[in-house]
Design an enzyme around this catalytic site. Structure first.
Site, PDB file in Angstrom:
ATOM      1  N   GLY A 231       5.186   1.694   1.211  1.00  0.00           N
ATOM      2  CA  GLY A 231       4.832   3.105   1.198  1.00  0.00           C
ATOM      3  C   GLY A 231       5.393   3.904   0.036  1.00  0.00           C
ATOM      4  N   GLU A 267       8.637  -4.144   1.329  1.00  0.00           N
ATOM      5  CA  GLU A 267       7.307  -4.770   1.243  1.00  0.00           C
ATOM      6  C   GLU A 267       6.260  -3.773   0.752  1.00  0.00           C
ATOM      7  OE1 GLU A 267       6.607  -6.300   5.217  1.00  0.00           O
ATOM      8  OE2 GLU A 267       6.393  -4.289   6.036  1.00  0.00           O
ATOM      9  N   GLY A 269       2.979  -2.403  -1.299  1.00  0.00           N
ATOM     10  CA  GLY A 269       1.668  -2.908  -1.686  1.00  0.00           C
ATOM     11  C   GLY A 269       1.125  -2.067  -2.827  1.00  0.00           C
ATOM     12  N   ARG A 270       0.665  -0.855  -2.471  1.00  0.00           N
ATOM     13  CA  ARG A 270       0.006   0.039  -3.424  1.00  0.00           C
ATOM     14  C   ARG A 270       0.779   0.204  -4.731  1.00  0.00           C
ATOM     15  NH1 ARG A 270      -3.657   4.030  -1.825  1.00  0.00           N
ATOM     16  NH2 ARG A 270      -2.846   3.868   0.294  1.00  0.00           N
ATOM     17  N   CYS A 345     -27.151   7.106  -1.079  1.00  0.00           N
ATOM     18  CA  CYS A 345     -27.901   8.250  -0.571  1.00  0.00           C
ATOM     19  C   CYS A 345     -27.107   8.949   0.517  1.00  0.00           C
ATOM     20  CB  CYS A 345     -29.243   7.779  -0.031  1.00  0.00           C
ATOM     21  SG  CYS A 345     -30.115   6.759  -1.214  1.00  0.00           S
ATOM     22  N   TYR A 374      -6.129  -1.021  -2.622  1.00  0.00           N
ATOM     23  CA  TYR A 374      -6.952  -0.320  -1.627  1.00  0.00           C
ATOM     24  C   TYR A 374      -8.214   0.236  -2.293  1.00  0.00           C
ATOM     25  CZ  TYR A 374      -2.531  -0.552   0.919  1.00  0.00           C
ATOM     26  OH  TYR A 374      -1.373  -0.987   1.514  1.00  0.00           O
TER      27      TYR A 374
HETATM   28  C1  LIG Z   1       0.297  -1.453   4.549  1.00  0.00           C
HETATM   29  C2  LIG Z   1       1.675  -1.883   4.846  1.00  0.00           C
HETATM   30  C3  LIG Z   1       2.620  -2.019   3.816  1.00  0.00           C
HETATM   31  C4  LIG Z   1       2.314  -1.628   2.396  1.00  0.00           C
HETATM   32  O1  LIG Z   1       2.158  -0.254   2.288  1.00  0.00           O
HETATM   33  P1  LIG Z   1       1.929   0.407   0.828  1.00  0.00           P
HETATM   34  O2  LIG Z   1       1.704   1.840   1.124  1.00  0.00           O
HETATM   35  O3  LIG Z   1       0.731  -0.257   0.250  1.00  0.00           O
HETATM   36  O4  LIG Z   1       3.150   0.158   0.032  1.00  0.00           O
HETATM   37  C5  LIG Z   1       3.855  -2.509   4.132  1.00  0.00           C
HETATM   38  N1  LIG Z   1       4.166  -2.842   5.404  1.00  0.00           N
HETATM   39  C6  LIG Z   1       3.294  -2.704   6.430  1.00  0.00           C
HETATM   40  C7  LIG Z   1       3.706  -3.070   7.793  1.00  0.00           C
HETATM   41  C8  LIG Z   1       2.036  -2.221   6.185  1.00  0.00           C
HETATM   42  O5  LIG Z   1       1.181  -2.055   7.190  1.00  0.00           O
END
Ligand SMILES: *Cc1c(COP(=O)(O)O)cnc(C)c1O
Length: 396
Positions: A231, A267, A269-270, A345, A374
């Site tokens: 996050g 952990e 992601g984004r 459309c 994403y």
């Molecule tokens: C989606 C998710 C992440 C990654 O979140 P980001 O906002 O992409 O960093 C990490 N842990 C869990 C449990 C998630 O569901």
């Protein structure tokens, strides 16, 4: 910042080769390295695969991450094939019996357990197979203003399908037997917030670690791990900005110092992959309606759903294409606000709304930034049956 290799590829492709996703794997590796180097060596970095599970992306991250977080049986098989032998943490709500059995068979390193029922199911399956599941219990901790450095964002601790309330975590402890049972409790997992800046993320991490420590001490659990989630903030209005990994790393050092027995894991992601991807396309049509300018692009939110989902303007860069050989004047706008839409459309197919452009003409190329996470993988790409984009992985 668009890299020269992305610009070169974006301008070299023919119109029919567009739209295209162009990923700069060299830039991705450099970013991941910088993130890794900003973190204390003892902090484990997992990549949340759901942000972008493209095999080339997973592989480019491999030298810099400890492992990967997967959130379904599909991701589990996919990531295991793309980066064989790397540690996997299996999270997410609603794990099926088949998924759990398969994950146990594959020897998944960690299970992030979301409920007491799931814990019982995992224990039953592991016990029947003579296997041990290594568990982090996912807790939905309430967060106060204090943890967020004054940011007026209330999250975590709200009713949620994710994780266990703190008192439910305590109830689950009885399912772990001292030794030899099918379930081994390694620690606590929490993913409570998204879009926070580094200071707020440090506060959240500190809160989760302190809670895990207190739980461990009170029940003499000897917990050794705490996963404080992802996050980390990405600012779509300022695409050149980055989450302050140095400040976050320094803050995590401090959290580790307070809890020397706990290994910290994150952990994201984004914030790892979003910057490496570009969605490149061209302007098919340009017109005015009711006094407002609209550019219609080849492609749209069926390929890049991010702006529709997040209700933002996807930042972009215009790559002028000077060639024009039609016998009529080239449709163009200069110094106007323009709404950039796709080929669907539906009035929801908007990539950016009333954003200023210096100049834009039919045939110019547009490269959307922050399309590495994403983006393609959350898009409803078969709606209206337009062709899928091309995929280009540069460097790496
Ligand atoms: C989606 C998710 C992440 C990654 O979140 P980001 O906002 O992409 O960093 C990490 N842990 C869990 C449990 C998630 O569901």
């Amino acid at each position: 910042m668009i890299t020269p290799s992305v610009t070169d590829r974006a301008t070299a492709l023919s119109g029919d080769d567009l739209p295209a996703y162009v990923y700069d794997l060299t830039a991705l590796a450099a970013h991941a390295r910088a993130v890794r180097e900003a973190l204390p060596p003892a902090v484990e970095l997992y990549y949340a695969a759901k942000a972008n599970p493209a095999p080339r992306v997973l592989a480019a991250l491999a030298p810099y991450v400890t492992g990967y977080e997967v959130a379904s049986g599909g991701e589990l098989e996919h990531v295991r094939d793309a980066v064989p032998g790397r540690p996997l943490a299996f999270g997410g709500p609603g794990k099926t019996e088949t998924e759990l059995r398969r994950a146990l068979k594959l020897g998944v390193e960690r299970f992030h357990v979301e409920s007491e029922h799931e814990l019982r199911l995992l224990g039953e399956i592991a016990g029947a197979g003579g296997l041990t599941a290594e568990v982090l219990l996912r807790v939905n901790l309430p967060l106060g203003e204090g943890e967020l450095g004054g940011a007026a964002l209330a999250m975590g601790g709200r009713p949620s399908p994710f994780g266990l309330d703190p008192d439910q975590v305590e109830r689950c402890l009885g399912h772990f037997t001292a030794d030899g049972g099918p379930l081994r409790l390694r620690g606590i997992h929490a993913h409570l917030a998204s879009g926070l800046d580094a200071q707020a993320q440090v506060s959240v991490a500190g809160r989760i670690a302190a809670w895990a420590q207190e739980l461990s001490d009170r029940h003499a659990l000897g917990l050794t791990e705490v996963n404080v989630g992802g996050g980390m903030g990405v600012d779509y209005t300022r695409p050149e900005e980055r989450f302050d990994w140095a400040a976050y790393g320094a803050g995590l050092s401090e959290v580790s110092r307070r809890h020397p027995g706990l290994t910290l894991r994150i952990e994201p992601g984004r914030s790892l992959t979003v910057y490496c991807g570009w969605y490149v396309t061209e302007v098919l049509d340009l017109k005015h309606s009711g006094g407002e300018a609209f550019a219609v692009l080849r492609g749209g939110t069926h390929h890049l759903r991010t702006p529709a989902t997040k209700q933002h303007d996807q930042p972009f860069r215009v790559l002028p294409a000077d060639h024009w050989d039609r016998p009529w004047p080239r449709p163009a706008v200069t110094g106007e606000k323009i709404t950039v839409v796709g080929q669907l459309c539906t009035p929801k197919d908007v990539l950016a709304r009333r954003v200023p452009v210096d100049a834009l003409r039919v045939g110019d190329r547009i490269a959307f930034a922050l399309a590495g996470a994403y983006a393609w993988n959350i898009s409803h790409h078969d709606f209206l049956m337009h062709p899928h984009p091309g995929f280009h992985y540069l460097g790496g």
